[in-house]
Scaffold this motif. Structure first.
Motif, PDB file in Angstrom:
ATOM      1  N   MET A 137      67.739  84.282  19.889  1.00  0.00           N
ATOM      2  CA  MET A 137      67.554  85.853  19.711  1.00  0.00           C
ATOM      3  C   MET A 137      68.928  86.292  19.524  1.00  0.00           C
ATOM      4  O   MET A 137      69.189  87.149  18.653  1.00  0.00           O
ATOM      5  CB  MET A 137      66.884  86.541  20.786  1.00  0.00           C
ATOM      6  CG  MET A 137      65.529  86.394  20.896  1.00  0.00           C
ATOM      7  SD  MET A 137      64.548  86.747  19.441  1.00  0.00           S
ATOM      8  CE  MET A 137      64.606  85.174  18.598  1.00  0.00           C
ATOM      9  N   VAL A 138      69.903  85.619  20.106  1.00  0.00           N
ATOM     10  CA  VAL A 138      71.368  86.005  19.894  1.00  0.00           C
ATOM     11  C   VAL A 138      71.756  85.503  18.295  1.00  0.00           C
ATOM     12  O   VAL A 138      72.271  86.203  17.767  1.00  0.00           O
ATOM     13  CB  VAL A 138      72.254  85.330  20.938  1.00  0.00           C
ATOM     14  CG1 VAL A 138      73.802  85.663  20.580  1.00  0.00           C
ATOM     15  CG2 VAL A 138      72.146  85.973  22.242  1.00  0.00           C
ATOM     16  N   ASP A 139      71.341  84.319  18.058  1.00  0.00           N
ATOM     17  CA  ASP A 139      71.662  84.109  16.829  1.00  0.00           C
ATOM     18  C   ASP A 139      71.065  85.140  15.627  1.00  0.00           C
ATOM     19  O   ASP A 139      71.692  85.283  14.592  1.00  0.00           O
ATOM     20  CB  ASP A 139      71.139  82.644  16.301  1.00  0.00           C
ATOM     21  CG  ASP A 139      71.813  81.518  17.113  1.00  0.00           C
ATOM     22  OD1 ASP A 139      72.970  81.720  17.429  1.00  0.00           O
ATOM     23  OD2 ASP A 139      71.488  80.352  17.025  1.00  0.00           O
ATOM     24  N   PHE A 140      69.714  85.366  16.117  1.00  0.00           N
ATOM     25  CA  PHE A 140      68.880  86.284  15.035  1.00  0.00           C
ATOM     26  C   PHE A 140      69.663  87.605  14.822  1.00  0.00           C
ATOM     27  O   PHE A 140      69.942  87.996  13.714  1.00  0.00           O
ATOM     28  CB  PHE A 140      67.474  86.455  15.642  1.00  0.00           C
ATOM     29  CG  PHE A 140      66.788  87.593  14.879  1.00  0.00           C
ATOM     30  CD1 PHE A 140      66.171  87.345  13.434  1.00  0.00           C
ATOM     31  CD2 PHE A 140      66.687  88.938  15.196  1.00  0.00           C
ATOM     32  CE1 PHE A 140      65.519  88.039  12.955  1.00  0.00           C
ATOM     33  CE2 PHE A 140      65.960  89.911  14.633  1.00  0.00           C
ATOM     34  CZ  PHE A 140      65.339  89.585  13.201  1.00  0.00           C
ATOM     35  N   TRP A 141      69.857  88.203  16.168  1.00  0.00           N
ATOM     36  CA  TRP A 141      70.519  89.446  15.838  1.00  0.00           C
ATOM     37  C   TRP A 141      72.148  89.348  15.382  1.00  0.00           C
ATOM     38  O   TRP A 141      72.552  90.448  14.806  1.00  0.00           O
ATOM     39  CB  TRP A 141      70.478  90.335  17.310  1.00  0.00           C
ATOM     40  CG  TRP A 141      69.200  90.906  17.601  1.00  0.00           C
ATOM     41  CD1 TRP A 141      68.183  90.531  18.379  1.00  0.00           C
ATOM     42  CD2 TRP A 141      68.455  91.849  16.826  1.00  0.00           C
ATOM     43  NE1 TRP A 141      67.015  91.044  18.245  1.00  0.00           N
ATOM     44  CE2 TRP A 141      67.431  92.100  17.338  1.00  0.00           C
ATOM     45  CE3 TRP A 141      69.015  92.780  15.793  1.00  0.00           C
ATOM     46  CZ2 TRP A 141      66.360  93.024  17.029  1.00  0.00           C
ATOM     47  CZ3 TRP A 141      68.059  93.630  15.479  1.00  0.00           C
ATOM     48  CH2 TRP A 141      66.798  93.600  15.840  1.00  0.00           C
ATOM     49  N   CYS A 142      72.686  88.379  15.548  1.00  0.00           N
ATOM     50  CA  CYS A 142      74.221  87.922  14.889  1.00  0.00           C
ATOM     51  C   CYS A 142      73.851  88.172  13.292  1.00  0.00           C
ATOM     52  O   CYS A 142      74.547  88.740  12.740  1.00  0.00           O
ATOM     53  CB  CYS A 142      74.712  86.948  15.517  1.00  0.00           C
ATOM     54  SG  CYS A 142      75.513  86.992  17.077  1.00  0.00           S
ATOM     55  N   SER A 143      72.698  87.439  13.023  1.00  0.00           N
ATOM     56  CA  SER A 143      72.422  87.272  11.459  1.00  0.00           C
ATOM     57  C   SER A 143      72.265  88.808  10.803  1.00  0.00           C
ATOM     58  O   SER A 143      72.605  89.299   9.778  1.00  0.00           O
ATOM     59  CB  SER A 143      71.467  86.275  11.418  1.00  0.00           C
ATOM     60  OG  SER A 143      71.802  85.007  11.448  1.00  0.00           O
ATOM     61  N   VAL A 144      71.276  89.397  11.714  1.00  0.00           N
ATOM     62  CA  VAL A 144      70.795  90.819  11.231  1.00  0.00           C
ATOM     63  C   VAL A 144      72.231  91.596  11.348  1.00  0.00           C
ATOM     64  O   VAL A 144      72.453  92.296  10.179  1.00  0.00           O
ATOM     65  CB  VAL A 144      69.727  91.157  12.136  1.00  0.00           C
ATOM     66  CG1 VAL A 144      69.551  92.915  11.697  1.00  0.00           C
ATOM     67  CG2 VAL A 144      68.475  90.774  12.039  1.00  0.00           C
ATOM     68  N   MET A 145      72.814  91.846  12.167  1.00  0.00           N
ATOM     69  CA  MET A 145      73.694  92.816  12.375  1.00  0.00           C
ATOM     70  C   MET A 145      75.324  92.352  12.046  1.00  0.00           C
ATOM     71  O   MET A 145      76.267  93.184  11.579  1.00  0.00           O
ATOM     72  CB  MET A 145      74.042  93.313  14.111  1.00  0.00           C
ATOM     73  CG  MET A 145      72.898  93.716  14.509  1.00  0.00           C
ATOM     74  SD  MET A 145      71.992  95.463  13.698  1.00  0.00           S
ATOM     75  CE  MET A 145      73.345  96.442  14.064  1.00  0.00           C
TER      76      MET A 145
END
Length: 124
Positions: free
Chosen positions: A46-54
């Motif tokens: 989820m950290v990877d996901f939100w780093c990718s998004v934001m």
């Protein structure tokens, strides 16, 4: 409150948010059913996901829609609770402009998933 959006700030958001998810009577059973005891890998993902998004980091590789569509018993109340908890955390941790960007992304994702589950979106 974070003044800079970076991986550490996003990690704090993810960890604090999912701590609340695990305490929430509506969401905890859904997440426990999907994740079981594998919280550490999920949180890192989820950290990877939100780093990718934001941050446009490109760290996340996966099929968000497909993973969620495999879950059974999802109802609109799950979306309401998830979004309410998420909004509380981003508003507490980030400047209003950054929090608004997080919420815009979260609502877009919620809309897509709601169309997948229900053929319509009721919360955005």
């Amino acid at each position: 409150m974070y003044t800079e959006l970076n991986r550490d700030a996003i990690a704090t958001l993810v960890n604090d948010f999912y701590t609340d998810i695990r305490r929430d009577s509506v969401l905890q059973p859904v997440f426990d059913g999907a994740i079981g005891a594998n919280w550490a890998p999920h949180l890192e993902r989820m950290v990877d996901f939100w780093c990718s998004v934001m941050l446009s980091s490109g760290e996340f590789k996966g099929n968000v829609f497909g993973k969620h569509m495999a879950l059974q018993g999802i109802e609109l109340e799950h979306f309401r609770r998830w979004l309410a908890l998420f909004e509380g955390h981003v508003r507490r941790l980030f400047q209003p402009e950054v929090a608004d960007e997080f919420l815009l992304a979260a609502r877009r994702i919620a809309t897509s998933l709601q169309y997948g589950y229900f053929g319509r979106a009721e919360l955005v």
